[in-house]
Design a protein around this motif. Structure first.
Motif, mmCIF file in Angstrom:
data_model
loop_
_atom_site.group_PDB
_atom_site.id
_atom_site.type_symbol
_atom_site.label_atom_id
_atom_site.label_comp_id
_atom_site.label_asym_id
_atom_site.label_seq_id
_atom_site.Cartn_x
_atom_site.Cartn_y
_atom_site.Cartn_z
ATOM 1 N N ILE A 29 -10.753 -3.046 -7.966
ATOM 2 C CA ILE A 29 -11.254 -2.942 -6.599
ATOM 3 C C ILE A 29 -12.734 -3.289 -6.581
ATOM 4 O O ILE A 29 -13.470 -2.995 -7.530
ATOM 5 N N ASN A 30 -13.175 -3.942 -5.514
ATOM 6 C CA ASN A 30 -14.588 -4.251 -5.366
ATOM 7 C C ASN A 30 -15.384 -2.945 -5.299
ATOM 8 O O ASN A 30 -15.010 -2.029 -4.561
ATOM 9 N N ALA A 34 -14.794 0.471 -2.882
ATOM 10 C CA ALA A 34 -14.455 1.767 -3.466
ATOM 11 C C ALA A 34 -15.450 2.841 -3.050
ATOM 12 O O ALA A 34 -15.064 3.964 -2.685
ATOM 13 N N GLN A 35 -16.730 2.516 -3.081
ATOM 14 C CA GLN A 35 -17.745 3.500 -2.728
ATOM 15 C C GLN A 35 -17.633 3.918 -1.272
ATOM 16 O O GLN A 35 -17.862 5.085 -0.933
ATOM 17 N N GLU A 36 -17.269 2.990 -0.392
ATOM 18 C CA GLU A 36 -17.067 3.351 1.013
ATOM 19 C C GLU A 36 -15.890 4.307 1.184
ATOM 20 O O GLU A 36 -15.856 5.095 2.137
ATOM 21 N N LEU A 37 -14.929 4.242 0.257
ATOM 22 C CA LEU A 37 -13.767 5.133 0.302
ATOM 23 C C LEU A 37 -14.010 6.433 -0.458
ATOM 24 O O LEU A 37 -13.123 7.286 -0.524
ATOM 25 N N THR A 81 -13.727 -9.044 -7.776
ATOM 26 C CA THR A 81 -12.714 -8.925 -6.733
ATOM 27 C C THR A 81 -13.372 -9.047 -5.363
ATOM 28 O O THR A 81 -14.302 -8.298 -5.062
ATOM 29 N N PRO A 82 -12.935 -9.969 -4.509
ATOM 30 C CA PRO A 82 -13.542 -10.088 -3.175
ATOM 31 C C PRO A 82 -13.382 -8.794 -2.385
ATOM 32 O O PRO A 82 -12.422 -8.040 -2.586
ATOM 33 N N ARG A 83 -14.297 -8.537 -1.495
ATOM 34 C CA ARG A 83 -14.190 -7.358 -0.647
ATOM 35 C C ARG A 83 -12.931 -7.450 0.210
ATOM 36 O O ARG A 83 -12.563 -8.503 0.711
ATOM 37 N N GLY A 84 -12.266 -6.321 0.358
ATOM 38 C CA GLY A 84 -11.037 -6.291 1.139
ATOM 39 C C GLY A 84 -9.802 -6.672 0.358
ATOM 40 O O GLY A 84 -8.699 -6.683 0.907
ATOM 41 N N VAL A 85 -9.972 -6.975 -0.938
ATOM 42 C CA VAL A 85 -8.852 -7.398 -1.781
ATOM 43 C C VAL A 85 -8.826 -6.535 -3.040
ATOM 44 O O VAL A 85 -9.873 -6.207 -3.604
ATOM 45 N N ILE A 174 -2.316 -2.517 1.999
ATOM 46 C CA ILE A 174 -2.226 -1.181 1.422
ATOM 47 C C ILE A 174 -3.327 -0.274 1.954
ATOM 48 O O ILE A 174 -4.325 -0.729 2.513
ATOM 49 N N LYS A 175 -3.113 1.020 1.762
ATOM 50 C CA LYS A 175 -4.125 2.038 2.047
ATOM 51 C C LYS A 175 -4.412 2.779 0.750
ATOM 52 O O LYS A 175 -3.484 3.190 0.044
ATOM 53 N N ILE A 176 -5.694 2.943 0.428
ATOM 54 C CA ILE A 176 -6.100 3.622 -0.804
ATOM 55 C C ILE A 176 -6.740 4.959 -0.457
ATOM 56 O O ILE A 176 -7.627 5.030 0.395
#
Length: 218
Positions: A29-30, A34-37, A81-85, A174-176
């Motif tokens: 994950i970018n 990840a940090q935003e999540l 990894t591109p953002r959102g992917v 997907i949702k993480i």
């Protein structure tokens, strides 16, 4: 092979009883995503796809099978990894009822079926928990004209990896959701992250290494 595909971050000595094997399935994950999540490098995450039929149809009324089918894995920071992917290897052995039983009952935490010795690389779920396999009807006809695997040769009918049902898993929305911290016990950070050898958490020594400062210059 495991070092090449999954990196030198295994659980060789079995210190983390949550790890299903000496290595395990993970998702790239970018780091910014990840940090935003609220997900640190190495944290365990739940990955959920379309609830209509993922991880299987009717899971809402089948909690027993849902427990081993829902995808749980480590999240690894990967700046490439591109953002959102996100990215996950599709060929890692998925969890089964037996492997989850072994993971819960064995003292070493291995996700190994006590009856068959099947060894999973996930505590629960797999890549296929979030993806679908699609069959292309036009690839299943013996009269279909198709290109050869190499060169410009044209042929007709079956050819392995060219003219066959394509059941390989593809993309999915997907949702993480963060499930658990990556560290063991009261330690919140995954050990490679704490050591400063991972992206966005580089130690001074790692920064010097990346800058080439460990090379003798004449």
């Amino acid at each position: 092979m495991k070092a090449i595909l999954f990196g030198p971050f295994g659980n060789i000595y079995g210190r983390d009883k949550r790890s299903p094997f000496v290595t395990e399935g993970y998702v790239d994950i970018n780091p910014s995503d990840a940090q935003e999540l609220g997900v640190n490098d190495g944290d365990y995450v739940w990955i959920d796809a379309d609830p209509e039929d993922r991880p299987f149809r009717g899971w809402q009324k089948d909690k027993k099978n849902y427990a081993f089918a829902r995808l749980l894995c480590r999240a690894r920071y990967y700046p490439g990894t591109p953002r959102g992917v996100t990215r996950m290897w599709f060929n890692m052995y998925g969890a089964t009822p037996g492997s989850q039983q072994g993971q819960q009952e064995r003292k070493d935490g291995l996700a190994k079926n006590p009856r068959t010795n099947y060894q999973a690389m996930f505590r629960s779920g797999s890549h296929q928990s979030a993806t679908r396999g699609w069959l292309k009807p036009t690839w299943m006809t013996d009269s279909l004209v198709r290109k050869g695997m190499f060169g410009q040769e044209m042929g007709k009918g079956f050819a392995a990896d060219i003219h066959c049902p394509t059941g390989a898993p593809r993309e999915s929305f997907i949702k993480i959701t963060k499930a658990e911290p990556g560290g063991i016990g009261d330690e919140p950070l995954w050990r490679p992250t704490k050591l400063g050898i991972r992206p966005r958490n580089e130690s001074d020594a790692m920064k010097r290494y990346l800058a080439g400062d460990f090379i003798n210059k004449k």
